[in-house]
Motif scaffolding. Structure first.
Motif, PDB file in Angstrom:
ATOM      1  N   LYS A   1      -2.808   4.135  -2.068  1.00 23.55           N
ATOM      2  CA  LYS A   1      -1.500   4.588  -1.606  1.00 23.55           C
ATOM      3  C   LYS A   1      -1.214   5.992  -2.110  1.00 23.55           C
ATOM      4  CE  LYS A   1       0.546  -0.038  -1.271  1.00 23.55           C
ATOM      5  NZ  LYS A   1       1.657  -0.930  -1.706  1.00 23.55           N
ATOM      6  N   TRP A   2      -0.450   6.717  -1.332  1.00 20.22           N
ATOM      7  CA  TRP A   2      -0.108   8.084  -1.692  1.00 20.22           C
ATOM      8  C   TRP A   2       0.880   8.183  -2.841  1.00 20.22           C
ATOM      9  CZ3 TRP A   2       1.103   9.861   3.973  1.00 20.22           C
ATOM     10  CH2 TRP A   2      -0.090  10.266   4.591  1.00 20.22           C
ATOM     11  N   GLY A   3       1.883   7.322  -2.819  1.00 18.92           N
ATOM     12  CA  GLY A   3       3.066   7.548  -3.633  1.00 18.92           C
ATOM     13  C   GLY A   3       4.035   8.401  -2.838  1.00 18.92           C
TER      14      GLY A   3
END
Length: 355
Positions: free
Chosen positions: A162-164
């Motif tokens: 996940k990117w954040g």
């Protein structure tokens, strides 16, 4: 508000991109280490060359020849880094650095490099999700760029998870995945790219050399790129044997396992469906209205006048990445876009500067 760039910073970015281009030119030509003037030590240069040689391990389509071709094309593009960035005086203005999430495609080598370089040039941070087909090339190139533009590595994060939190998104995929991107990222400033193709328009005056160059536009990267010619518009009386003869130097593409499998599959499918087509042992040609053609195939459509054909293409501008032919992209140059030739006609740099 602190500036993310200034006049000296812009010049530093230009110099770094030009030096990266010189490295890519040498790698593209498979040259031995040229010496310290290239900006890398022998081991660093060799490590990048090893990544190029190993690209096919992750993606069977990414032959060493095609990856080196992509490096050569990018080397030529990066020679224009100065004029490209000079067109954006806003690079010298004060603005807050943003975090941009990038979803990259992997259909052809280095297809996502332009987006990453735009984020670097704009002074933002990037969280990058590479295609599973190309997990190493871009991280390796950014490690090289960090040598010429210190701090680059700290502003670019490559991730498979996940990117954040991100402030904006640039995502590239097929027409189907674009709908999902719009749904997931609809609350953010975004550029979402769909599937497009290249198209050639012939007027009948083409020389044999120009038709041979068209083979580059059709077959380079096995025809998988959005700038590859997937359909040819021909005059009513154009002899298709001229195309088959001009394309013959590419006949060995059929020896590539993945390409050959596609050739066999679509030949069998069209025979079963009784779809008329022509072939020469390494390419299927079918008369069809559709712009998109399958891998190992090329659609064609005849026209009474070139202007009418171009007008119909204008009506489908959202599906066409580029047009090859007289008055358009020169034959054989579809895979050599300049830095200002933005995908889908959307100015990525202007988007980033406006965040």
């Amino acid at each position: 508000m602190a500036k993310v760039d200034d006049a000296q910073g812009v010049e530093a970015r230009i110099a770094a991109l030009e030096q990266l281009g010189r490295v890519m030119a040498a790698i593209g030509e498979a040259l031995p280490w040229p010496g310290h003037a290239i900006g890398l030590g022998r081991a660093e240069y060799g490590a990048l060359d090893d990544v190029v040689r190993d690209a096919q391990v992750h993606n069977g389509w990414a032959t060493e020849a095609n990856v080196r071709h992509a490096f050569t094309a990018w080397a030529g593009a990066l020679e224009g880094a100065g004029p490209w960035l000079a067109a954006y005086p806003g690079l010298k203005d004060a603005r807050k650095a943003r975090t941009v999430g990038l979803v990259l495609a992997g259909n052809v080598p280095l297809v996502g490099l332009h987006d990453v370089l735009c984020v670097v040039a704009a002074g933002h941070r990037a969280v990058v999700k590479c295609s599973s087909q190309e997990p190493r090339l871009l991280p390796a190139l950014m490690a090289v760029l960090d040598r010429f533009l210190p701090g680059t590595a700290q502003r670019i994060t490559f991730t498979t998870g996940k990117w954040g939190p991100v402030d904006a998104v640039i995502a590239t995929g097929s027409t189907n995945t674009a709908r999902y991107f719009e749904h997931y990222f609809g609350h953010l400033p975004r550029i979402v790219r769909k599937g497009r193709v290249g198209v050639a328009v012939l007027d009948g005056t083409e020389t044999d050399a120009e038709l041979a160059a068209l083979g580059e536009d059709v077959f380079r990267y096995f025809g998988l790129g959005c700038r590859n010619v997937a359909k040819v518009h021909l005059p009513q009386d154009f002899d298709l044997d001229r195309l088959f003869a001009a394309f013959y130097p590419w006949h060995e593409v059929a020896l590539h396992r993945k390409y050959g499998n596609n050739l066999d599959y679509h030949r069998a499918l069209w025979l079963l469906d009784r779809i008329p087509f022509l072939e020469n042992g390494f390419l299927l040609m079918r008369e069809a209205k559709e712009l998109h053609s399958p891998t190992a195939a090329l659609h064609y459509e005849r026209h009474a006048d070139r202007a009418g054909a171009e007008g119909r293409l204008h009506d489908h501008a959202d599906a066409v990445q580029c047009i090859v032919g007289h008055g358009h992209v020169p034959f054989g140059r579809s895979q050599f876009p300049a830095l200002h030739d933005y995908a889908d006609g959307v100015d990525t740099m202007r988007f980033l500067l406006g965040l």
